[in-house]
Design a protein around this motif. Structure first.
Motif, short mmCIF file in Angstrom:
data_model
loop_
_atom_site.label_atom_id
_atom_site.label_comp_id
_atom_site.label_asym_id
_atom_site.label_seq_id
_atom_site.Cartn_x
_atom_site.Cartn_y
_atom_site.Cartn_z
N SER A 23 1.66 6.42 -7.08
CA SER A 23 2.88 6.21 -7.88
C SER A 23 2.80 4.86 -8.57
O SER A 23 2.36 3.88 -7.97
CB SER A 23 4.12 6.27 -6.99
N ARG A 24 3.22 4.84 -9.83
CA ARG A 24 3.06 3.62 -10.62
C ARG A 24 4.42 3.00 -10.91
O ARG A 24 5.37 3.67 -11.29
CB ARG A 24 2.34 3.93 -11.93
N VAL A 25 4.45 1.69 -10.75
CA VAL A 25 5.66 0.91 -11.01
C VAL A 25 5.46 0.18 -12.34
O VAL A 25 4.54 -0.64 -12.45
CB VAL A 25 5.92 -0.10 -9.87
N VAL B 233 1.87 -3.12 -14.68
CA VAL B 233 1.91 -1.87 -13.91
C VAL B 233 1.29 -2.12 -12.54
O VAL B 233 0.21 -2.70 -12.43
CB VAL B 233 1.13 -0.76 -14.65
N TYR B 234 2.00 -1.70 -11.51
CA TYR B 234 1.52 -1.84 -10.13
C TYR B 234 1.51 -0.45 -9.50
O TYR B 234 2.35 0.38 -9.83
CB TYR B 234 2.46 -2.75 -9.32
N THR B 235 0.59 -0.22 -8.57
CA THR B 235 0.66 1.05 -7.83
C THR B 235 1.37 0.79 -6.51
O THR B 235 1.32 -0.32 -5.96
CB THR B 235 -0.73 1.64 -7.52
N MET B 236 2.03 1.81 -5.99
CA MET B 236 2.69 1.71 -4.69
C MET B 236 1.65 1.40 -3.60
O MET B 236 1.93 0.67 -2.65
CB MET B 236 3.41 3.02 -4.37
N GLY B 237 0.45 1.95 -3.79
CA GLY B 237 -0.62 1.68 -2.82
C GLY B 237 -0.97 0.21 -2.77
O GLY B 237 -1.16 -0.36 -1.68
N ASP B 238 -1.05 -0.43 -3.95
CA ASP B 238 -1.37 -1.86 -4.00
C ASP B 238 -0.26 -2.71 -3.36
O ASP B 238 -0.54 -3.69 -2.68
CB ASP B 238 -1.61 -2.31 -5.45
N GLN C 14 -0.86 -7.82 -7.48
CA GLN C 14 -1.51 -7.92 -8.78
C GLN C 14 -1.37 -6.61 -9.55
O GLN C 14 -1.41 -5.54 -8.95
CB GLN C 14 -3.00 -8.26 -8.62
N PRO C 15 -1.24 -6.70 -10.87
CA PRO C 15 -1.13 -5.46 -11.65
C PRO C 15 -2.45 -4.70 -11.70
O PRO C 15 -3.51 -5.26 -11.40
CB PRO C 15 -0.72 -5.95 -13.04
#
Lengths: 605, 605
Positions: free
Chosen positions: B273-275, B290-295, B346-347
């Protein structure tokens, strides 16, 4: 150049349109008639420039070339080939010689009485930059040379060096530095306390994730510093201190950190001398912050030292003392640590920045101008990334861009500038030529008093006798502060001078399209089109305010005029008389010849 | 709208003009024909919007008003007066009711089955904002309400609160916070580890002179968190962690710190999922990272804790556990400190920012679009400060502004937006109305395949059967990746379709001025004028490329045409045929009547 006549409608009306929106646009633009150029022959990556022996003359050092350009008599200019790229070009007033350094794989420095001929050679290490690209400013003070070039044998010995009388070396430095400018902080009443300031960029050792990688600083050394004792800092500075320059929006912790150029306006009292520092940020915005030498001095003499909470020894490090070699070990050991001041040097203005602009400025020079009145005015000369030059009035910390000068082809970069304050000439160096720019272009503002006043150029005033906008003197009228043309009619009844604007008649056929062109000589004015009690907005192109008439029809057979409104003044720039030729009538006439022949034939039959 | 015909010169030529310079300009601008509006009656400072029970319907809460707008049948819309300013408008799917909160001096929350009628009242403190200006996002997850409103009785208890099933309060907070958005981080395979993320701005406690006063953050709480033991964190979060969001130029330590809006694109696998986070800096520039929920999850589960060098207890604070009330004191005491992660999130992109722009964006919504091909495309819908809306294709982290939509009068601000992904409608709220914006305006791109392809709109494709640019499906041709119109002729010989551009004939008299107007429908194209083998640059106005002919003369009796060049394609937009009427000839004809009369008189005499 713009040379129209106008109707001055409201010479006595108050200011209607605010100009704050336009303050960062130059009021007028000059493209020709104000400069002379001299070709350097070939392409030069670095150009050094120095005031020549007489007005209108400049020394120039470039790649493998030394010149004495005489702009008054270009044929009398001298050019000599030199085996080096000139990196230092100074005048040693104590010996009345030129001091020139160059690099060409190896460095060389020499004193010259005749251009190109070394009278004596000097050791160049630490004085002349190793690379032609290294910016290493230097300064002569009473026969002593302060220089900032890198040392070829010791790359981490950054810093200021003194030569000739008492040679002093920089101490080994912890961090990389880039030097921008040097200036004397003096002469003071107590000359013992005279210092040399270096303006520089320093690699930041702060590892905070938001700390700027490079920070703008000022450093000081005492002129009387003779270095430390045999054990500590022998022949190195004992009075070297560094303070950060603050330029930005303090309450948001946002700062301009790339220091590009510095100009110093020396005052009668040393502490009133003003340092104009030009900065850029990562978004290519420019800012200019102004500091006084007195404020810088206060930081060096009063601020705590960064990372030093213990008691400060006596004499306080950074104070200038008669014999630095006898300073106590405690003081010398502290001085060895490359002392940084805790407090930052804050600019004069409360707002932080005097100029903040989306324009990309690259060079700054500053002039003090005596106008018509008793006071003095400050003018900044700013070069832009693309070769344009802004002449900016500074008034109570507020900038007003009086004029934009375009002596260069768009995109040609300015490499160096020299201001000749006595003659009000600005010398501009590019990679191929040197230009002499006349700052006294008063006639370009227009041929009446109101326009001369609204120009707000401190160099210019209205001469009521010759009826010309001319170089300001005690005989001319000027109002730099308020730009209020009411000074033109002072003492007289308010009778505005009336002129008739240029009128053009246009014959048009119906159904076509037509445009009326109105030049925009003053960027701070508002322009509009008028006809029969109707006002219409401009269609703006880069240079003109156009009125586009799409479907020409007989109703448009009338007068159109274009007005400029600035500071409550409305001026008619252009008047057009449109004559719509009736198409039907024209066709009838076209066929009347045939009709006539037909009648003739009928008569003869 | 623009409806011209054109000549397609070089349908098979390669891409000539790069488009990188234009990437931050919208390719086309739409002003009409793509939206419907519904008036809210009066002026509203806050407008909440929620998907309605059917497509084309939205619930809207405003000042003292609740509405169910039916855009398909506006007369069937419902409007009720409510005694409060609506601040929360949610759907509780577990009970199939509307959950509405409002404020009017006091706060109220209630569940509604019928619009405006409270079925049951709830305690509103900590759920409904005290002030109508307080942004306090909330979220329903399986009948549990997560909310972020300030507590009226305890102003330093900022933070996320959970209600209904297991009420959990925020622990007293050290620093002020401003909440932007909430999102579920899940559902995960191990549902025990499901979290709720809060995106927020936090007042920075860091006293470093260059530290941002406010910092953008994401915080987590576990869905299974039931609070701590009787002594420590009873009924407060035990799993609350905060991490800083990084968006900027890392190697220069320059960051965007004002978080404005967040949109989440939920993926099948929760960690993908992307934020999409929209930021602004002090210079009013925008950035989207853009960040991922996983990151984000990796930072919470792996990063060191700021200011904690000692060993981390087990279970690690922030891990979701079956019964948080039995957590060891060591863990609870550490959790009590409002733990901050050492590392920043980090994005996704190496460059840090996906969009960096001088435009002032205010709101972001994100859509996942299934085009003609097998893959999916991401479209961002961005509202601008002045009410314009950008439809942006995101492709491999690169933005391409497909279209600028102008449904609002310039300067009208967007207060809220809702994307209805099933129907591809964007609902835009202003202080006076709600607009339904159709994102499927494919016909506006033009009436041939090449223009449809060059539009790069993932919603649209060329239907070879109907010969129209229409909603993308498996039957349509599309090339969002490369925008190469060669897909139009795929499998066929390269025979470009030829059209004849609009031709206008103009009769002109010599000596006048004339302008030819050429519209510029595609902002990424280059425009130029042509005649007899000569090319001339445009005089640009805001909307047109003009050719100005100052002194009309008989030599200009010829054809002029205007060309647009985009991606190697050249299209003729307009053709003008200038007919210069000879003045002398005209005069002769004008006088031929008189001549004729003279001849007749002579003959009769």
């Amino acid at each position: 150049m713009f040379l129209f006549l106008w109707v001055l409608h409201t010479a006595c009306s108050s200011r209607v349109f605010g100009s704050t929106d336009f303050d960062y646009k130059a009021r007028v633009t000059l493209k020709e008639g104000f400069f002379r150029n001299y070709s350097l022959g070939g392409h030069h990556s670095r150009v050094e420039i120095l005031q020549g022996p007489e007005n209108g003359m400049v020394y120039v050092g470039a790649n493998f070339r030394l010149l004495l350009i005489n702009f008054e008599a270009p044929k009398k200019s001298k050019e000599v080939i030199w085996q080096h790229n000139v990196t230092v070009l100074l005048e040693d007033k104590s010996t009345d010689t030129l001091f020139v350094c160059g690099t060409n794989g190896t460095q060389i420095c020499c004193s010259m009485e005749t251009l190109g001929t070394c009278r004596s050679l000097h050791k160049a290490d630490g004085i002349a930059p190793i690379s032609v690209d290294e910016r290493a400013p230097s300064l002569f003070v009473d026969g002593e040379l302060y220089s900032t070039a890198g040392l070829s044998h010791n790359r981490n010995r950054f810093g200021i060096r003194r030569d000739f009388q008492n040679i002093i070396w920089p101490a080994p430095n912890k961090t990389e530095q880039r030097y921008i400018s040097l200036a004397l902080s003096g002469p003071r009443v107590d000359q013992l306390q005279d210092r040399v300031y270096t303006f520089l960029m320093e690699k930041n050792l702060d590892s905070h994730p938001e700390a700027s990688p490079w920070i703008p600083c000022v450093s000081q050394v005492c002129r009387v510093d003779h270095g430390g004792s045999k054990n500590i800092l022998q022949q190195s500075w004992t009075s070297h201190l560094t303070a950060r320059l603050s330029c930005g929006i303090r309450h948001k912790n946002v700062y301009f950190t790339e220091l590009l150029d510095v100009a110093v306006l020396h005052a009668e009292t040393w502490s009133d001398s003003r340092v104009y520092a030009l900065f850029r940020n990562i978004w290519n915005m420019s800012a200019i912050c102004v500091y006084t030498m007195g404020d810088i001095d206060k930081i060096f003499t009063n601020s705590a030292f960064k990372g030093h909470s213990e008691q400060i020894p006596t004499p306080r490090p950074g104070m200038c003392v008669n014999n630095s070699k006898t300073l106590p070990d405690k003081v010398l050991n502290m001085a060895k640590e490359q002392l940084q001041m805790e407090r930052w040097v804050q600019p004069v203005s409360d707002k932080g920045m005097m100029i903040f602009s989306h324009q990309q400025y690259t060079h700054i020079r500053v002039d003090q101008v005596k106008g018509s009145g008793p006071g003095e005015h400050t003018v900044l000369l700013l070069a832009l990334e693309d070769g344009r030059i802004h002449k900016v009035l500074e008034q109570k910390g507020q900038p007003f861009i009086v004029a934009e000068l375009q002596p260069l082809q768009p995109g040609v970069r300015v490499l160096n500038m020299l201001l000749q304050a006595t003659t009000k000439k600005l010398y501009v160096c590019t990679s191929t030529e040197v230009l002499e720019v006349d700052l006294l272009t008063c006639e370009s503002y227009g041929e009446n008093c109101e326009l001369c006043i609204q120009a707000r150029d401190p160099y210019c005033g209205w001469d009521p006798r010759s009826r010309k906008c001319t170089v300001a003197s005690s005989h001319t009228i000027q109002d730099v502060e308020n730009a209020s043309p009411s000074v033109c009619t002072k003492g007289k009844a308010c009778n505005s001078e009336k002129y008739i604007s240029q009128e053009i008649t246009l014959d048009l056929l119906p159904s076509g399209s037509c445009f009326l062109r109105c030049p925009m000589p003053w960027a701070h004015a508002e322009y509009s089109w008028h006809y029969q009690g109707t006002q219409q907005q401009c269609v703006y192109t880069e240079e003109d305010c156009l009125l586009l008439i799409d479907n020409v029809n007989p109703q448009q057979d009338r007068m159109y005029w274009c007005e400029a409104s600035e500071g409550g003044y409305r001026r008619t720039i252009m008047t057009y008389r449109l004559k719509i030729v009736n198409k039907a009538w024209r066709l009838a006439h076209q066929h009347s010849g045939i009709l006539c022949i037909l009648i003739l034939i009928a008569l003869f039959l």
